[in-house]
Design a protein around this motif. Structure first.
Motif, short mmCIF file in Angstrom:
data_model
loop_
_atom_site.label_atom_id
_atom_site.label_comp_id
_atom_site.label_asym_id
_atom_site.label_seq_id
_atom_site.Cartn_x
_atom_site.Cartn_y
_atom_site.Cartn_z
N PHE A 1 -1.49 4.72 10.79
CA PHE A 1 -0.18 4.22 11.24
C PHE A 1 -0.11 2.70 11.06
N PHE A 2 0.08 2.26 9.83
CA PHE A 2 0.17 0.84 9.54
C PHE A 2 1.27 0.58 8.52
N ASP A 3 1.97 -0.55 8.67
CA ASP A 3 3.05 -0.90 7.74
C ASP A 3 2.54 -1.01 6.32
N GLU A 4 1.31 -1.51 6.15
CA GLU A 4 0.75 -1.66 4.81
C GLU A 4 0.63 -0.31 4.11
N VAL A 5 0.24 0.71 4.86
CA VAL A 5 0.13 2.06 4.30
C VAL A 5 1.50 2.58 3.89
N ASP A 6 2.49 2.39 4.76
CA ASP A 6 3.85 2.83 4.44
C ASP A 6 4.37 2.15 3.17
N THR A 7 4.06 0.87 3.01
CA THR A 7 4.51 0.13 1.82
C THR A 7 3.88 0.71 0.56
N ILE A 8 2.59 1.04 0.63
CA ILE A 8 1.90 1.64 -0.52
C ILE A 8 2.56 2.96 -0.89
N ILE A 9 2.88 3.76 0.12
CA ILE A 9 3.51 5.07 -0.12
C ILE A 9 4.89 4.89 -0.77
N LEU A 10 5.70 3.99 -0.22
CA LEU A 10 7.06 3.78 -0.75
C LEU A 10 7.01 3.26 -2.18
N ASP A 11 6.08 2.37 -2.47
CA ASP A 11 5.94 1.83 -3.82
C ASP A 11 5.54 2.93 -4.80
N PHE A 12 4.63 3.82 -4.37
CA PHE A 12 4.19 4.93 -5.23
C PHE A 12 5.34 5.88 -5.53
N LEU A 13 6.13 6.19 -4.53
CA LEU A 13 7.26 7.12 -4.74
C LEU A 13 8.31 6.51 -5.67
N LYS A 14 8.49 5.21 -5.57
CA LYS A 14 9.51 4.53 -6.36
C LYS A 14 9.10 4.35 -7.81
N ALA A 15 7.79 4.24 -8.06
CA ALA A 15 7.29 3.92 -9.41
C ALA A 15 7.62 5.01 -10.42
N LEU B 1 -1.21 10.20 -4.87
CA LEU B 1 -1.66 9.05 -4.11
C LEU B 1 -2.53 9.58 -2.98
N LEU B 2 -3.76 9.11 -2.92
CA LEU B 2 -4.71 9.53 -1.90
C LEU B 2 -5.14 8.28 -1.11
N ILE B 3 -4.90 8.30 0.20
CA ILE B 3 -5.25 7.16 1.04
C ILE B 3 -6.21 7.63 2.13
N HIS B 4 -7.32 6.90 2.30
CA HIS B 4 -8.32 7.30 3.29
C HIS B 4 -9.02 6.05 3.82
N ASP B 5 -9.27 6.05 5.11
CA ASP B 5 -9.95 4.90 5.71
C ASP B 5 -11.47 5.07 5.67
N LYS B 6 -12.16 4.01 5.35
CA LYS B 6 -13.62 4.06 5.23
C LYS B 6 -14.29 4.38 6.56
#
Length: 279
Positions: free
Chosen positions: A265-279, A227-232
């Motif tokens: 540092f955003f809740d939306e980012v944390d949710t994406i991370i947790l969903d990826f780990l759980k999948a 999972l790679l997350i980056h802000d534009k």
């Protein structure tokens, strides 16, 4: 007066190193390398201590450097957190609490010259060596790195391929050392001749020229789900470099954000991370 001093300090340092290069080139190059690898901040602040004291802590010795590790023990899978430049384990506070709620066994450590670890310098090869020792000790299922920690996470897999690590999460990573060194040159106003010598120093010490040290290129070797997350609008690590990583990393999920900044540092980012780990 202070602000004016800060503004001109890099130029003063650059002129000193450049002048030293004329008479003692080896000494000048070594000083430039050490300066590049020396963080200005990142030690644990008083207000950060309370949270970190709640973890089980252990200090491990790696090449004369005492590395501070932290563990929030639980019954689930183990995740290792790798912070960025001029930061420390406290940067994960909010996410750690969410991971605890999901029963993850959480490991983190302070990089050399950061947090509660000893040492005076940090670079990616050194960070990677420390990362390997921590992985050998705690055997995580997942590794997550932010910024320079993300660089180390990918370079670690390039240097020490580990099939026991199932997933990687990389947040806002820089990629190209050549671009970083060009910025370093511009900041200190160093000559091309100086940079050529510094480039050779890096090659002799670490086995790579600046152009060869590319996280994007190293990503071609990754076999884990990622999972790679980056802000534009990241003003520290260019978004284009994350795009290059995503193109070379087979099987990565690339998420772009907008106006979340470098820290993410955003809740939306944390949710994406947790969903990826759980999948």
């Amino acid at each position: 007066m202070k602000e004016k001093y800060k503004k001109y300090l890099p130029l003063i340092i650059g002129k000193y190193i450049q002048c030293l290069f004329l008479f003692y080139p080896k000494k000048a190059i070594h000083k430039a390398y050490i300066l590049f690898c020396t963080p200005r901040k990142g030690k644990v602040q008083p207000e950060q201590e309370y949270f970190l004291e709640k973890a089980e802590d252990e200090t491990i010795l790696i090449s004369s450097t005492h590395i501070q590790t932290y563990r929030w023990a639980n019954t689930g899978e183990t995740i290792l957190l790798v912070h960025g430049w001029e930061s420390n384990t406290h940067r994960w506070k909010t996410l750690i609490k969410k991971l605890q709620e999901k029963n993850y066994n959480i490991i983190a450590f302070d990089a050399p010259a950061h947090g509660n670890s000893s040492g005076k310098i940090l670079n990616i090869p050194l960070y990677t060596k420390c990362l390997q020792k921590v992985i050998e000790l705690y055997r995580p299922n997942y590794v997550m790195g932010h910024s320079v920690g993300g660089m180390a996470t990918i370079f670690h897999q390039y240097s020490y391929p580990n099939n026991e690590i199932e997933k990687l999460v990389v947040l806002a990573p820089p990629s190209e050392l050549s671009r970083i060194m060009t910025e370093y040159q511009d900041t200190l106003k160093l000559s091309s001749k100086f940079m050529t010598a510094l480039d050779q120093y890096f090659k002799n010490k670490h086995g790579f020229y600046f152009e060869e040290f590319s996280i994007s290129e190293f990503s071609r070797n990754l076999t884990q789900k990622g999972l790679l997350i980056h802000d534009k609008n990241d003003d520290i690590a260019p978004y284009s470099e994350a795009e290059s990583i995503s193109q070379n990393w087979n099987g990565v999920q690339f998420i772009s954000t907008e106006n979340y900044g470098h820290s993410l540092f955003f809740d939306e980012v944390d949710t994406i991370i947790l969903d990826f780990l759980k999948a």
